[in-house]
Enzyme design. Structure first.
Site, PDB file in Angstrom:
ATOM      1  CG  LEU A 191      -1.974  -1.054   1.350  1.00 26.12           C
ATOM      2  CD1 LEU A 191      -2.588  -1.038   2.751  1.00 26.12           C
ATOM      3  CD2 LEU A 191      -3.049  -0.822   0.282  1.00 26.12           C
ATOM      4  CB  SER A 192      -0.024   4.765  -0.766  1.00 22.60           C
ATOM      5  OG  SER A 192       0.553   6.023  -0.547  1.00 22.60           O
ATOM      6  CB  THR A 250      11.504   4.091   3.566  1.00 25.44           C
ATOM      7  OG1 THR A 250      10.586   5.179   3.470  1.00 25.44           O
ATOM      8  CG2 THR A 250      12.503   4.345   4.674  1.00 25.44           C
ATOM      9  CG  ASP A 261       5.148   9.251  -5.923  1.00 18.88           C
ATOM     10  OD1 ASP A 261       4.044   9.450  -6.454  1.00 18.88           O
ATOM     11  OD2 ASP A 261       5.298   9.054  -4.710  1.00 18.88           O
ATOM     12  NE  ARG A 282       1.613   5.806 -11.255  1.00 18.13           N
ATOM     13  CZ  ARG A 282       0.530   5.613 -11.983  1.00 18.13           C
ATOM     14  NH1 ARG A 282       0.060   6.587 -12.750  1.00 18.13           N
ATOM     15  NH2 ARG A 282      -0.089   4.454 -11.973  1.00 18.13           N
ATOM     16  NE  ARG A 318      -4.615   1.895  -9.452  1.00 19.21           N
ATOM     17  CZ  ARG A 318      -4.314   2.490  -8.286  1.00 19.21           C
ATOM     18  NH1 ARG A 318      -3.162   2.281  -7.706  1.00 19.21           N
ATOM     19  NH2 ARG A 318      -5.183   3.297  -7.697  1.00 19.21           N
ATOM     20  CG  ASN A 367       2.786   2.494 -13.586  1.00 24.55           C
ATOM     21  OD1 ASN A 367       3.807   3.020 -14.029  1.00 24.55           O
ATOM     22  ND2 ASN A 367       2.506   2.443 -12.295  1.00 24.55           N
ATOM     23  CB  ILE A 393       0.795   0.621  -5.321  1.00 21.66           C
ATOM     24  CG1 ILE A 393       1.097   1.888  -4.515  1.00 21.66           C
ATOM     25  CG2 ILE A 393      -0.392  -0.114  -4.686  1.00 21.66           C
ATOM     26  CD1 ILE A 393      -0.059   2.884  -4.472  1.00 21.66           C
ATOM     27  CB  SER A 394       2.583  -3.610  -8.486  1.00 18.15           C
ATOM     28  OG  SER A 394       3.456  -3.722  -7.395  1.00 18.15           O
TER      29      SER A 394
HETATM   30  N1  LIG Z   1      -5.349   6.828  -6.714  1.00 15.04           N
HETATM   31  C1  LIG Z   1      -4.125   6.550  -6.242  1.00 15.04           C
HETATM   32  N2  LIG Z   1      -3.868   5.336  -5.694  1.00 15.04           N
HETATM   33  C2  LIG Z   1      -2.656   5.069  -5.228  1.00 15.04           C
HETATM   34  N3  LIG Z   1      -1.595   5.929  -5.261  1.00 15.04           N
HETATM   35  C3  LIG Z   1      -1.802   7.146  -5.793  1.00 15.04           C
HETATM   36  C4  LIG Z   1      -3.068   7.511  -6.298  1.00 15.04           C
HETATM   37  N4  LIG Z   1      -2.984   8.781  -6.769  1.00 15.04           N
HETATM   38  C5  LIG Z   1      -1.719   9.187  -6.568  1.00 15.04           C
HETATM   39  N5  LIG Z   1      -1.002   8.212  -5.974  1.00 15.04           N
HETATM   40  C6  LIG Z   1       0.448   8.342  -5.743  1.00 15.04           C
HETATM   41  O1  LIG Z   1       1.053   7.521  -6.755  1.00 15.04           O
HETATM   42  C7  LIG Z   1       1.956   6.595  -6.166  1.00 15.04           C
HETATM   43  C8  LIG Z   1       1.694   5.174  -6.683  1.00 15.04           C
HETATM   44  O2  LIG Z   1       2.148   5.037  -7.992  1.00 15.04           O
HETATM   45  P1  LIG Z   1       2.433   3.581  -8.572  1.00 15.04           P
HETATM   46  O3  LIG Z   1       2.968   3.786  -9.941  1.00 15.04           O
HETATM   47  O4  LIG Z   1       3.291   2.853  -7.615  1.00 15.04           O
HETATM   48  O5  LIG Z   1       0.971   2.932  -8.605  1.00 15.04           O
HETATM   49  S1  LIG Z   1       0.504   1.594  -9.322  1.00 15.04           S
HETATM   50  O6  LIG Z   1       1.539   0.590  -9.102  1.00 15.04           O
HETATM   51  O7  LIG Z   1       0.298   1.859 -10.733  1.00 15.04           O
HETATM   52  O8  LIG Z   1      -0.773   1.231  -8.669  1.00 15.04           O
HETATM   53  C9  LIG Z   1       1.717   6.617  -4.682  1.00 15.04           C
HETATM   54  O9  LIG Z   1       3.036   6.564  -4.145  1.00 15.04           O
HETATM   55  P2  LIG Z   1       3.436   5.687  -2.858  1.00 15.04           P
HETATM   56  O10 LIG Z   1       2.798   6.390  -1.705  1.00 15.04           O
HETATM   57  O11 LIG Z   1       4.936   5.789  -2.843  1.00 15.04           O
HETATM   58  O12 LIG Z   1       2.961   4.283  -3.029  1.00 15.04           O
HETATM   59  C10 LIG Z   1       0.988   7.912  -4.409  1.00 15.04           C
HETATM   60  O13 LIG Z   1       1.895   8.903  -4.001  1.00 15.04           O
HETATM   61  N1  LIG Z   2       9.862   0.347   8.790  1.00 21.19           N
HETATM   62  C1  LIG Z   2       9.319   1.548   9.005  1.00 21.19           C
HETATM   63  N2  LIG Z   2       8.953   1.891  10.262  1.00 21.19           N
HETATM   64  C2  LIG Z   2       8.389   3.092  10.513  1.00 21.19           C
HETATM   65  N3  LIG Z   2       8.157   4.029   9.580  1.00 21.19           N
HETATM   66  C3  LIG Z   2       8.485   3.741   8.313  1.00 21.19           C
HETATM   67  C4  LIG Z   2       9.084   2.488   7.951  1.00 21.19           C
HETATM   68  N4  LIG Z   2       9.304   2.485   6.620  1.00 21.19           N
HETATM   69  C5  LIG Z   2       8.871   3.672   6.161  1.00 21.19           C
HETATM   70  N5  LIG Z   2       8.394   4.428   7.181  1.00 21.19           N
HETATM   71  C6  LIG Z   2       7.816   5.775   7.083  1.00 21.19           C
HETATM   72  O1  LIG Z   2       6.531   5.627   6.469  1.00 21.19           O
HETATM   73  C7  LIG Z   2       6.289   6.682   5.569  1.00 21.19           C
HETATM   74  C8  LIG Z   2       5.967   6.125   4.182  1.00 21.19           C
HETATM   75  O2  LIG Z   2       7.129   5.479   3.686  1.00 21.19           O
HETATM   76  P1  LIG Z   2       7.384   5.362   2.128  1.00 21.19           P
HETATM   77  O3  LIG Z   2       8.692   4.685   1.972  1.00 21.19           O
HETATM   78  O4  LIG Z   2       7.231   6.692   1.466  1.00 21.19           O
HETATM   79  O5  LIG Z   2       6.198   4.399   1.678  1.00 21.19           O
HETATM   80  P2  LIG Z   2       5.690   4.023   0.223  1.00 21.19           P
HETATM   81  O6  LIG Z   2       6.832   4.219  -0.736  1.00 21.19           O
HETATM   82  O7  LIG Z   2       5.252   2.607   0.324  1.00 21.19           O
HETATM   83  O8  LIG Z   2       4.550   4.970  -0.053  1.00 21.19           O
HETATM   84  C9  LIG Z   2       7.519   7.590   5.596  1.00 21.19           C
HETATM   85  O9  LIG Z   2       7.256   8.662   6.463  1.00 21.19           O
HETATM   86  C10 LIG Z   2       8.601   6.690   6.160  1.00 21.19           C
HETATM   87  O10 LIG Z   2       9.560   7.411   6.882  1.00 21.19           O
END
Ligand SMILES: Nc1ncnc2c1ncn2[C@@H]1O[C@H](COP(=O)(O)OS(=O)(=O)O)[C@@H](OP(=O)(O)O)[C@H]1O
Ligand SMILES: Nc1ncnc2c1ncn2[C@@H]1O[C@H](COP(=O)(O)OP(=O)(O)O)[C@@H](O)[C@H]1O
Length: 245
Positions: free
Chosen positions: A45-46, A52, A74, A77, A91, A94, A117-118
């Protein structure tokens, strides 16, 4: 759109294209790099920690002399996939494109870290099939929605809950968890203690070492990989190299 007959013919997918073999094989490149190419595919999930942990792992691998590349949802895209949104079809496209890009890196002997996210199993499995079993390592960030939402690093969950983002994964769009990933990383351990990103990266590194993608010898600098050597040059502020032959 192709409006003329000639343009339609040129755009036809039924083209006469032939595979062109290169003169330097993947194995030779891997020998030079002292590593085995693969893709480490982060899904979750996001906010689950994909970026990180991928960044932490890349840093650790680079310090061992491994040559890596990092592809993040991110970022990709912003360029290659800037014409794609978040509907199921986009998606899928992507992930398909990213899968193809990672294949190019893996065929060059590089360790590609892909953080997306895939959410659809079918899309991930298609990449796995395209790369082959030894080249695709699926890492599942099994972090509950409540934890991701509490983190809400980008404020996107808040917007999604307020209805300002439609089709947000985990809120009003699906996430299909992997059934048999190579590695599962959870936010807490068996004693309910939080697991830090460094420990998660270490788990993946152990997998890469024990399966022969990188050598443990790199870790204590007994062997200096090309990437570390390049870093050494940079650290010493060497003049720009002349590559002419
Ligand atoms: N509707 C929606 N759903 C999920 N995520 C969203 C959406 N809109 C924007 N974002 C932002 O786009 C990042 C996810 O992009 P991805 O290319 O990894 O998505 S996917 O694999 O095609 O589902 C995701 O980044 P991460 O938080 O790093 O996962 C979000 O910042
Ligand atoms: N193992 C962990 N424990 C606690 N916080 C974390 C951990 N991994 C990431 N975080 C925090 O969670 C938030 C989201 O992390 P991020 O790497 O951007 O997630 P994603 O790429 O899946 O969206 C950031 O603020 C990051 O510092």
């Amino acid at each position: 759109m192709c409006n003329t007959v000639a343009a339609q013919a040129a755009c036809s997918k039924d083209q006469h294209i032939t595979w062109q073999e290169g003169a330097v094989r993947r194995e030779a490149k891997e020998r030079a790099l002292q590593q085995r190419g693969c893709v480490v595919w982060f899904t979750g999930l996001s906010g689950s920690g994909k970026s990180t942990v991928a960044c932490t792992l890349e840093h650790a691998l680079f310090n061992r002399g491994a040559l890596t590349t990092l592809l993040d949802g991110d970022n990709v895209r912003h360029g290659l996939n800037c014409n794609l949104g978040f509907c199921e079809e986009d998606r899928a496209e992507n992930i398909r494109r990213v899968g193809e890009v990672t294949k190019l890196f893996v065929d060059t002997g590089i360790i590609a870290l892909a953080s997306f996210i895939s959410p659809y199993k079918r899309d991930r499995d298609r990449v796995r099939a395209r790369l082959g079993p030894r080249d695709f390592i699926e890492v599942y960030l099994k972090v509950p929605l409540e934890v991701c939402e509490a983190r809400d690093a980008k404020g996107l969950y808040k917007l999604a809950r307020a209805g300002k983002i439609k089709g947000f994964t985990g809120i009003d769009d699906p996430y299909e968890a992997p059934e048999d990933p190579e590695i599962t990383l959870e936010a807490t351990d068996a004693s309910d203690r939080p697991v830090c990103p460094e420990t998660m990266a270490r788990t993946i590194l152990n997998y890469l070492e024990s399966h022969g993608y990188v050598t443990a010898a790199m870790a204590n600098n007994a062997v200096k990989g090309p990437a570390r050597a390049i870093a050494d040059w940079t650290d010493r502020k060497m003049p720009v190299l002349d590559y002419s032959i």
